[in-house]
Scaffold this motif. Sequence first.
Motif, PDB file in Angstrom:
ATOM      1  N   VAL A 126       0.854  -1.186   0.000  1.00  0.00           N
ATOM      2  CA  VAL A 126       0.000   0.000   0.000  1.00  0.00           C
ATOM      3  C   VAL A 126       0.881   1.225   0.000  1.00  0.00           C
ATOM      4  CG1 VAL A 126      -1.783   1.253   1.218  1.00  0.00           C
ATOM      5  CG2 VAL A 126      -1.792  -1.230   1.257  1.00  0.00           C
ATOM      6  N   THR A 127       0.633   2.132  -0.908  1.00  0.00           N
ATOM      7  CA  THR A 127       1.421   3.353  -1.009  1.00  0.00           C
ATOM      8  C   THR A 127       0.564   4.546  -0.702  1.00  0.00           C
ATOM      9  OG1 THR A 127       0.921   3.570  -3.327  1.00  0.00           O
ATOM     10  CG2 THR A 127       2.900   2.337  -2.772  1.00  0.00           C
ATOM     11  N   PRO A 128       1.163   5.594  -0.150  1.00  0.00           N
ATOM     12  CA  PRO A 128       0.388   6.817   0.112  1.00  0.00           C
ATOM     13  C   PRO A 128      -0.182   7.355  -1.183  1.00  0.00           C
ATOM     14  CG  PRO A 128       2.535   6.867   1.197  1.00  0.00           C
ATOM     15  CD  PRO A 128       2.549   5.667   0.318  1.00  0.00           C
ATOM     16  N   GLY A 129      -1.473   7.707  -1.131  1.00  0.00           N
ATOM     17  CA  GLY A 129      -2.133   8.263  -2.307  1.00  0.00           C
ATOM     18  C   GLY A 129      -2.757   7.225  -3.194  1.00  0.00           C
ATOM     19  N   SER A 130      -2.546   5.927  -2.911  1.00  0.00           N
ATOM     20  CA  SER A 130      -3.158   4.907  -3.755  1.00  0.00           C
ATOM     21  C   SER A 130      -4.581   4.673  -3.324  1.00  0.00           C
ATOM     22  CB  SER A 130      -2.356   3.605  -3.664  1.00  0.00           C
ATOM     23  OG  SER A 130      -2.532   3.019  -2.396  1.00  0.00           O
ATOM     24  N   ASP A 131      -5.328   3.901  -4.128  1.00  0.00           N
ATOM     25  CA  ASP A 131      -6.733   3.698  -3.840  1.00  0.00           C
ATOM     26  C   ASP A 131      -6.943   2.765  -2.662  1.00  0.00           C
ATOM     27  OD1 ASP A 131      -5.696   1.583  -5.100  1.00  0.00           O
ATOM     28  OD2 ASP A 131      -7.404   1.241  -6.450  1.00  0.00           O
ATOM     29  N   LEU A 132      -5.892   2.066  -2.206  1.00  0.00           N
ATOM     30  CA  LEU A 132      -6.101   1.146  -1.093  1.00  0.00           C
ATOM     31  C   LEU A 132      -6.369   1.890   0.194  1.00  0.00           C
ATOM     32  CD1 LEU A 132      -3.335  -1.518  -1.771  1.00  0.00           C
ATOM     33  CD2 LEU A 132      -5.636  -1.371  -2.666  1.00  0.00           C
ATOM     34  N   MET A 190     -11.128   6.128  -8.939  1.00  0.00           N
ATOM     35  CA  MET A 190     -10.408   7.007  -9.857  1.00  0.00           C
ATOM     36  C   MET A 190      -9.207   7.646  -9.156  1.00  0.00           C
ATOM     37  SD  MET A 190     -10.514   7.664 -13.010  1.00  0.00           S
ATOM     38  CE  MET A 190     -12.162   6.989 -13.258  1.00  0.00           C
ATOM     39  N   MET A 191      -9.378   7.997  -7.881  1.00  0.00           N
ATOM     40  CA  MET A 191      -8.255   8.552  -7.123  1.00  0.00           C
ATOM     41  C   MET A 191      -7.133   7.534  -6.960  1.00  0.00           C
ATOM     42  SD  MET A 191      -9.954  10.764  -4.044  1.00  0.00           S
ATOM     43  CE  MET A 191      -8.346  11.018  -3.332  1.00  0.00           C
ATOM     44  N   GLY A 192      -7.505   6.268  -6.926  1.00  0.00           N
ATOM     45  CA  GLY A 192      -6.508   5.234  -6.693  1.00  0.00           C
ATOM     46  C   GLY A 192      -5.738   4.810  -7.918  1.00  0.00           C
ATOM     47  N   THR A 193      -6.045   5.375  -9.088  1.00  0.00           N
ATOM     48  CA  THR A 193      -5.284   5.000 -10.277  1.00  0.00           C
ATOM     49  C   THR A 193      -3.822   5.405 -10.101  1.00  0.00           C
ATOM     50  OG1 THR A 193      -5.973   7.090 -11.273  1.00  0.00           O
ATOM     51  CG2 THR A 193      -7.242   5.133 -11.848  1.00  0.00           C
ATOM     52  N   LEU A 194      -2.950   4.574 -10.611  1.00  0.00           N
ATOM     53  CA  LEU A 194      -1.527   4.714 -10.306  1.00  0.00           C
ATOM     54  C   LEU A 194      -0.915   5.972 -10.913  1.00  0.00           C
ATOM     55  CD1 LEU A 194      -0.628   0.978 -10.879  1.00  0.00           C
ATOM     56  CD2 LEU A 194      -1.126   2.118  -8.735  1.00  0.00           C
ATOM     57  N   GLU A 195      -1.448   6.417 -12.045  1.00  0.00           N
ATOM     58  CA  GLU A 195      -0.849   7.608 -12.662  1.00  0.00           C
ATOM     59  C   GLU A 195      -1.159   8.893 -11.900  1.00  0.00           C
ATOM     60  OE1 GLU A 195      -4.428   6.489 -15.268  1.00  0.00           O
ATOM     61  OE2 GLU A 195      -2.895   5.515 -14.036  1.00  0.00           O
ATOM     62  N   LEU A 196      -2.107   8.845 -10.938  1.00  0.00           N
ATOM     63  CA  LEU A 196      -2.412  10.023 -10.110  1.00  0.00           C
ATOM     64  C   LEU A 196      -1.704   9.982  -8.773  1.00  0.00           C
ATOM     65  CD1 LEU A 196      -6.227  10.581 -10.777  1.00  0.00           C
ATOM     66  CD2 LEU A 196      -4.261  11.567 -11.937  1.00  0.00           C
ATOM     67  N   ASN A 197      -0.729   9.072  -8.618  1.00  0.00           N
ATOM     68  CA  ASN A 197       0.029   8.980  -7.373  1.00  0.00           C
ATOM     69  C   ASN A 197       0.770  10.288  -7.129  1.00  0.00           C
ATOM     70  OD1 ASN A 197       1.917   8.297  -5.311  1.00  0.00           O
ATOM     71  ND2 ASN A 197       1.652   6.137  -5.856  1.00  0.00           N
ATOM     72  N   ALA A 198       0.669  10.792  -5.896  1.00  0.00           N
ATOM     73  CA  ALA A 198       1.300  12.078  -5.569  1.00  0.00           C
ATOM     74  C   ALA A 198       2.812  12.015  -5.639  1.00  0.00           C
ATOM     75  CB  ALA A 198       0.864  12.528  -4.165  1.00  0.00           C
ATOM     76  N   ASN A 199       3.395  10.807  -5.579  1.00  0.00           N
ATOM     77  CA  ASN A 199       4.851  10.673  -5.605  1.00  0.00           C
ATOM     78  C   ASN A 199       5.418  10.600  -7.020  1.00  0.00           C
ATOM     79  OD1 ASN A 199       4.947  10.590  -2.788  1.00  0.00           O
ATOM     80  ND2 ASN A 199       4.536   8.395  -2.768  1.00  0.00           N
ATOM     81  N   ASN A 200       4.571  10.665  -8.022  1.00  0.00           N
ATOM     82  CA  ASN A 200       5.062  10.599  -9.397  1.00  0.00           C
ATOM     83  C   ASN A 200       5.896  11.826  -9.736  1.00  0.00           C
ATOM     84  OD1 ASN A 200       3.667   8.214  -9.761  1.00  0.00           O
ATOM     85  ND2 ASN A 200       1.855   9.225 -10.585  1.00  0.00           N
ATOM     86  N   ASN A 201       6.838  11.654 -10.668  1.00  0.00           N
ATOM     87  CA  ASN A 201       7.644  12.803 -11.082  1.00  0.00           C
ATOM     88  C   ASN A 201       6.839  13.716 -12.005  1.00  0.00           C
ATOM     89  OD1 ASN A 201       7.742  11.701 -13.709  1.00  0.00           O
ATOM     90  ND2 ASN A 201       9.488  10.422 -13.131  1.00  0.00           N
ATOM     91  N   GLU A 202       7.430  14.854 -12.334  1.00  0.00           N
ATOM     92  CA  GLU A 202       6.699  15.869 -13.096  1.00  0.00           C
ATOM     93  C   GLU A 202       6.372  15.401 -14.514  1.00  0.00           C
ATOM     94  OE1 GLU A 202       5.426  18.665 -12.015  1.00  0.00           O
ATOM     95  OE2 GLU A 202       6.138  18.119 -10.023  1.00  0.00           O
ATOM     96  N   GLU A 203       7.246  14.622 -15.107  1.00  0.00           N
ATOM     97  CA  GLU A 203       6.982  14.142 -16.467  1.00  0.00           C
ATOM     98  C   GLU A 203       5.747  13.257 -16.503  1.00  0.00           C
ATOM     99  OE1 GLU A 203       9.102  11.450 -19.955  1.00  0.00           O
ATOM    100  OE2 GLU A 203      10.171  11.899 -18.078  1.00  0.00           O
ATOM    101  N   ILE A 204       5.633  12.390 -15.508  1.00  0.00           N
ATOM    102  CA  ILE A 204       4.473  11.493 -15.454  1.00  0.00           C
ATOM    103  C   ILE A 204       3.204  12.293 -15.196  1.00  0.00           C
ATOM    104  CG2 ILE A 204       3.426   9.636 -14.099  1.00  0.00           C
ATOM    105  CD1 ILE A 204       6.258   8.531 -13.709  1.00  0.00           C
ATOM    106  N   LYS A 205       3.291  13.282 -14.330  1.00  0.00           N
ATOM    107  CA  LYS A 205       2.115  14.114 -14.049  1.00  0.00           C
ATOM    108  C   LYS A 205       1.678  14.864 -15.305  1.00  0.00           C
ATOM    109  CE  LYS A 205       3.088  14.831  -9.119  1.00  0.00           C
ATOM    110  NZ  LYS A 205       3.443  15.809  -8.078  1.00  0.00           N
ATOM    111  N   ARG A 206       2.625  15.389 -16.072  1.00  0.00           N
ATOM    112  CA  ARG A 206       2.267  16.101 -17.297  1.00  0.00           C
ATOM    113  C   ARG A 206       1.627  15.149 -18.306  1.00  0.00           C
ATOM    114  NH1 ARG A 206       7.279  18.701 -16.539  1.00  0.00           N
ATOM    115  NH2 ARG A 206       8.252  17.238 -17.998  1.00  0.00           N
ATOM    116  N   GLU A 207       2.179  13.945 -18.402  1.00  0.00           N
ATOM    117  CA  GLU A 207       1.613  12.979 -19.343  1.00  0.00           C
ATOM    118  C   GLU A 207       0.195  12.593 -18.938  1.00  0.00           C
ATOM    119  OE1 GLU A 207       2.544   8.514 -21.106  1.00  0.00           O
ATOM    120  OE2 GLU A 207       3.967   9.511 -19.785  1.00  0.00           O
ATOM    121  N   SER A 208      -0.009  12.384 -17.642  1.00  0.00           N
ATOM    122  CA  SER A 208      -1.346  12.036 -17.157  1.00  0.00           C
ATOM    123  C   SER A 208      -2.335  13.165 -17.429  1.00  0.00           C
ATOM    124  CB  SER A 208      -1.283  11.741 -15.662  1.00  0.00           C
ATOM    125  OG  SER A 208      -2.562  11.512 -15.140  1.00  0.00           O
TER     126      SER A 208
END
Length: 996
Positions: free
Chosen positions: A62-68, A960-978
Amino acid sequence: MDDPLKPKPVPLAAETVLWFEFLLDPHKITQHLQRAHPEPSALELIMQFISVTPDTAVASVVTPGSDLQNLPGATVGGAVNSPTPAASAPLNVSPLAQQQQWPEENGLDLTRKQLALKILELKVATWLRWDLDMLEKNMPVLMQLALLRDLCTISYGRNLSIPLASDFDLKISAFGNERAARFALTIYHRLLLRLQLVKESSPFRFQPIDQLQQFLESPTQPSIEYLQQLCASSKPFYVFHYDSFVTLHCDDVSTGQNYDIMHLITPQELRAQINYELAHYYLYTKQYVLAREAAAACNNNLQAISPQTTLYFCHIRPVELEGLLLACGISAQKHTLMERFHQSLLNNYAEIVTILRLDNQAREIPLVSRRNLELDLEGAISTGQLKDTMQLQLQVAALNMVRNIFEWGSIFGSVEYFEKYRELDYLPPLVEALTEVLPSCNKAQQSALKHFLIDCMLHQAQPQQSKQLLQIVRDLGIFTVEELDDLDDQMLQAAPPVPNSSLASLTDWMCHSKSARVDVAALERQLISCTNANTVRILLVKLCGTAPEKPLWSINPSWDVPQPLKAMVMAMPVSFLQDFSYVLLGKARELATRGDYIEAVSMLSVLKSETQRQEIAGNTQLMCKLLTWEILNIQITQSLEEWHQKPLDLQSLGTRCKQCLSVLQAGDSILPRPDILESCAIMLLNLTDFPPLLYLEKRTGPLELPLAFAATFIEMEKMKTTKKVSRDAWELMVSMFLNVPKRSTPSSGGSSSLQTFLQRVRHQNIFGLAISMLGKLHNILKDDPNHDLSCEYMHLWPTSVNNPISFSLRSVCETLQWLLSEALSYYPQTISWLKMKGDLDLAIGNNESAMRCYVNALVTGTDYCTMPLQRNVADDYVIRKMIRCAANLGCHMQATVLCQFLEEIDYGIVFKNLSEKSSNFTDAMDSYYSCIWDTTLLEFIVNLHAKRGEHSRKLEAISMMGTLELNANNNEEIKRESAMVRKSRFIRALAKQYLL
């Protein structure tokens, strides 16, 4: 005393069952799953059971920000997050059962509660028959691994972690079972291969979890070998039965599972499912030979299974299997014409004629694709890449033309075929194509075929080919005898013989026919309706033989001849030439008004050659000059109407326009009509040939605007030195919107004369200059910064006008609205005009039209949602106007999603729109969850649904909040792509609503 204003908790729906109720009553799980629409569903139950299992193994995935951790009672760091008292309340079991470990009963380091929850989740997964496709599409990958770990733990009877150790298969404890362990191991290897296929997609690249990375990086060869050995083995294979898992009772200390109750499946079912997944993996790794073998084995084993057999392990959908067989090239399904068409293109157009013949009856291949094929063939043959002769190209063109007959609203006509292949024998392939398609035509299609053949015989084909085609039409048998007779008459009228004697003399037209009585009215009707100069000549000869009492040129009062040509014709002696000249001039103008420019020019050319005959007295040179100007005027009109097609030589047309305008400087006594002068000036303006216009004097009113625009553009080219442009065009434009009834300006007629000028503008820069002046005048008169318009060139014009009250803002708005629509009809992808039209529609209160323009600009700026949205396409100014439009239309959820497009989200607007109730049926809140990438916004939506008691919507937002691409720990490139993916998805949704 309770505060009456304090919000009270919203009760859950009566049919909603909480997860801990299944612990209290073990039989409740079966009753719940047997419902038609259980709430929560089976998949939701599995996720809830996994999330509330209070052990460190679940916490590790379980990771912070995940849907679990967003689910009730989720485990974070080994502690249970219990948001409700019910979740943390003691179960109806003894304290000893709650706290005591049971290693001697279950062989696991688990409490009774932990073991009970694991058994429940596995029991529900067995209810779903361990359909990995369903679990993969609806469960986060971390929960899939947690479920796999629990399956291996229970089946082996000891604690295991994911990924499994290399020697795990040798250590099944006394509390496990060999059959169960074999099933769990098979699921483990299947899931490992399946996740390899999607690990490169964005959700998996977002994962910082070491355990998940270790699992995905595990070598796949051992899994492949194990599954291959499993398919080759003759050892029976068992899968779990729903009753194999025994739920725990509070008053029973037994924890054993009933492994004796397991389904024995057939080897064919096992091999079909395993080979299906191996084939997918081989395709992914580009091992196409192995993929083809595995797909064939899957299909063979699936065919060997009896239809009466209940499948417990195999979950292959027929459509997906067919797609796999197609991908491997071993599908037994018959190829569609579209597939055969594309295969032919790859094989140098093999069997292309046969395919097109079949498609003329099936009409499966889009006509655009067929037209592209025709153009590709033409290019390949002309460059020598294809060694075929022109016969192949001719056959394809004929087949395409026959297919075009049945396409409603098609822009491809038959004119091109007859013009392009006039030098070839084009009739045989056309007749062959028509004969093949005729038996499959219904009545409506036969009618379309008849119209096509009539058009070919009367207008397209040459006279000799028309006769051949008429004979072929007789043999086809689709025309009645009356229709054929009428067709014969029309063909005779369309191509009458030219008389040998000179009809231009002054006396030979005064003939008196002694033949049978002629139907004068019928001849007059034919004269009015005919469109051929030779036909006019013959009909006039026939009518003169009836001794008419009035001039023949007066038969049709609608024939209008412009001055000074009318004066010259009326000054002629009463003769055939007078009638012939007047009728041709009137009919040419009538045809030009109807858009038949070619016939109009043809009539004037015939008249021009007739006036040059030696036996004609009078000023023939002057007559020819006037006719030349009239022909030029018609050709200018034609070029403006067909601007993007550019059928005429525009360079030659520009030279003739300059020669016509040079008459003004030469001081000739006979000048072209003002309409012709204006047309020539506007044509040079559209051709950006400005210098010749500057040498003209402004003594003719219609030339004022073209000359002013030309002067402005010439000074704009010198902006680097002058820094200032002529204001003549601005002053003329502004003067046309004065409310004063009488004005001394020469450009009388107001905005109507301006619109007449702008209707013939075609060049993009001319449109832009006119739009900038009207937009600037609108801003000055409107005097409202909230509704200011902006576009190119607007900085060139003054910021104020004298006495603004004397101007008509309504006329400015209407003219600008029309001009933007006209400009966009020629240049529909000009983003600045689309945004300006949206601003104007918003200013006048037309919110839906404004939204349509803004969405069109966004779609155009992203190349139809294939490129990221740039700030120069939609800045905060445009986005805020779109938000205002959506809110005015009652689409508050659309306005909410648009707030994310701002440079910095305005949460005040967001929360205000979310609190409003949508009044538009297209604005369902949950339909746009997949377009939201701001987690704060999703959290507010979850809270809003919780307050309203909308449990299912809340769960959807949570997932929808638990989708992995919306994880708060993602880097900026992933956030821009999402964000980019969700922006494109939302723009497509808006385009579907507002543009289609």
